[in-house]
Design a protein around this motif. Structure first.
Motif, short mmCIF file in Angstrom:
data_model
loop_
_atom_site.label_atom_id
_atom_site.label_comp_id
_atom_site.label_asym_id
_atom_site.label_seq_id
_atom_site.Cartn_x
_atom_site.Cartn_y
_atom_site.Cartn_z
N PHE A 145 40.66 -35.48 11.16
CA PHE A 145 39.71 -35.41 12.26
C PHE A 145 40.07 -34.14 13.01
O PHE A 145 41.14 -34.06 13.62
N LEU A 146 39.19 -33.13 12.97
CA LEU A 146 39.47 -31.82 13.55
C LEU A 146 38.52 -31.51 14.69
O LEU A 146 37.29 -31.60 14.53
N ASP A 147 39.08 -31.09 15.81
CA ASP A 147 38.29 -30.58 16.93
C ASP A 147 37.78 -29.20 16.54
O ASP A 147 38.55 -28.39 16.03
N ILE A 148 36.51 -28.92 16.79
CA ILE A 148 35.99 -27.61 16.42
C ILE A 148 36.06 -26.60 17.56
O ILE A 148 35.75 -25.44 17.36
N GLN A 149 36.51 -27.04 18.74
CA GLN A 149 36.68 -26.12 19.87
C GLN A 149 38.08 -26.29 20.44
O GLN A 149 38.32 -27.13 21.30
N MET A 150 39.00 -25.47 19.91
CA MET A 150 40.37 -25.46 20.42
C MET A 150 40.77 -24.00 20.62
O MET A 150 40.28 -23.12 19.91
N PRO A 151 41.68 -23.74 21.56
CA PRO A 151 42.16 -22.37 21.74
C PRO A 151 42.90 -21.87 20.50
O PRO A 151 43.49 -22.65 19.77
N GLU A 152 42.84 -20.59 20.28
CA GLU A 152 43.54 -19.89 19.20
C GLU A 152 43.03 -20.27 17.81
O GLU A 152 42.42 -19.47 17.14
N LEU A 153 43.32 -21.47 17.35
CA LEU A 153 42.93 -21.87 15.99
C LEU A 153 42.17 -23.19 16.06
O LEU A 153 42.76 -24.25 16.27
N ASP A 154 40.84 -23.11 15.91
CA ASP A 154 40.02 -24.32 15.99
C ASP A 154 39.99 -25.03 14.64
O ASP A 154 40.65 -24.62 13.69
N GLY A 155 39.22 -26.10 14.57
CA GLY A 155 39.14 -26.89 13.33
C GLY A 155 38.69 -26.09 12.13
O GLY A 155 39.22 -26.27 11.03
N PHE A 156 37.74 -25.19 12.31
CA PHE A 156 37.29 -24.36 11.20
C PHE A 156 38.40 -23.40 10.76
O PHE A 156 38.60 -23.15 9.58
N ASN A 170 47.24 -28.67 18.53
CA ASN A 170 46.75 -27.33 18.24
C ASN A 170 46.66 -27.12 16.73
O ASN A 170 47.30 -27.84 15.95
N GLY A 171 45.87 -26.15 16.36
CA GLY A 171 45.61 -25.88 14.95
C GLY A 171 46.83 -25.40 14.19
O GLY A 171 47.00 -25.73 13.01
N HIS A 172 47.70 -24.62 14.84
CA HIS A 172 48.88 -24.09 14.15
C HIS A 172 49.82 -25.22 13.70
O HIS A 172 50.30 -25.21 12.57
N ASP A 173 50.06 -26.18 14.60
CA ASP A 173 50.91 -27.31 14.24
C ASP A 173 50.26 -28.16 13.15
O ASP A 173 50.94 -28.67 12.25
N ALA A 174 48.94 -28.29 13.21
CA ALA A 174 48.22 -29.07 12.20
C ALA A 174 48.35 -28.43 10.83
O ALA A 174 48.62 -29.12 9.84
N VAL A 175 48.18 -27.11 10.75
CA VAL A 175 48.29 -26.42 9.45
C VAL A 175 49.68 -26.63 8.87
O VAL A 175 49.82 -26.95 7.68
N ALA A 176 50.71 -26.46 9.69
CA ALA A 176 52.09 -26.65 9.20
C ALA A 176 52.29 -28.07 8.68
O ALA A 176 52.89 -28.28 7.62
N ALA A 177 51.79 -29.06 9.41
CA ALA A 177 51.95 -30.46 9.01
C ALA A 177 51.16 -30.77 7.74
O ALA A 177 51.66 -31.48 6.86
N ILE A 178 49.97 -30.25 7.64
CA ILE A 178 49.13 -30.49 6.46
C ILE A 178 49.78 -29.90 5.22
O ILE A 178 49.75 -30.51 4.14
N GLN A 179 50.39 -28.74 5.37
CA GLN A 179 51.05 -28.11 4.22
C GLN A 179 52.28 -28.90 3.77
O GLN A 179 52.60 -28.93 2.60
N LYS A 180 52.96 -29.56 4.70
CA LYS A 180 54.14 -30.36 4.36
C LYS A 180 53.77 -31.73 3.80
O LYS A 180 54.41 -32.23 2.87
#
Length: 76
Positions: free
Chosen positions: A53-64, A36-46
Motif C-alpha cells: 500500500f503506497l502513498d502517491i504523495q510523499m516528500p522526496e520519494l513518493d509511491g511511484f 518514507n519511500g527510501h526506507d520502504a525501498v530498502a525493506a522491500i529489497q531485503k
C-alpha cells in the motif's frame, strides 16, 4: 498462508487507519510500515512483500518513485 503486506505513508494517521482496516482481514498480515519511500525501498529489497500500500504523495520519494526504484517484479 497469509499475504505479507507493507504500508508506506508519510502520515501516521493514514498508516494507523489502514492497519486498523486490514486487521479485520484474516488473510492479510501487515509485516512492515514505513514513513518514507527510501526506507520502504530498502525493506522491500531485503524482504519482498506480497502486497504494497503506497502513498502517491510523499516528500522526496513518493509511491511511484518507490516502484521505479525497485527491480522488476520485486513482489512475488
Amino acid at each position: 498462508m497469509k499475504i505479507k503486506t507493507f504500508i508506506v505513508d508519510d502520515e501516521q494517521l493514514a498508516r494507523d487507519r489502514l492497519r486498523q482496516l486490514l486487521q479485520n482481514e484474516a488473510e492479510i498480515e501487515v509485516v512492515g510500515e514505513y514513513a518514507n519511500g527510501h526506507d520502504a525501498v530498502a525493506a522491500i529489497q531485503k524482504m519482498p512483500p506480497d502486497l504494497l500500500f503506497l502513498d502517491i504523495q510523499m516528500p522526496e520519494l513518493d509511491g511511484f518513485g518507490v516502484l521505479e526504484a525497485l527491480e522488476p517484479d520485486p513482489c512475488r
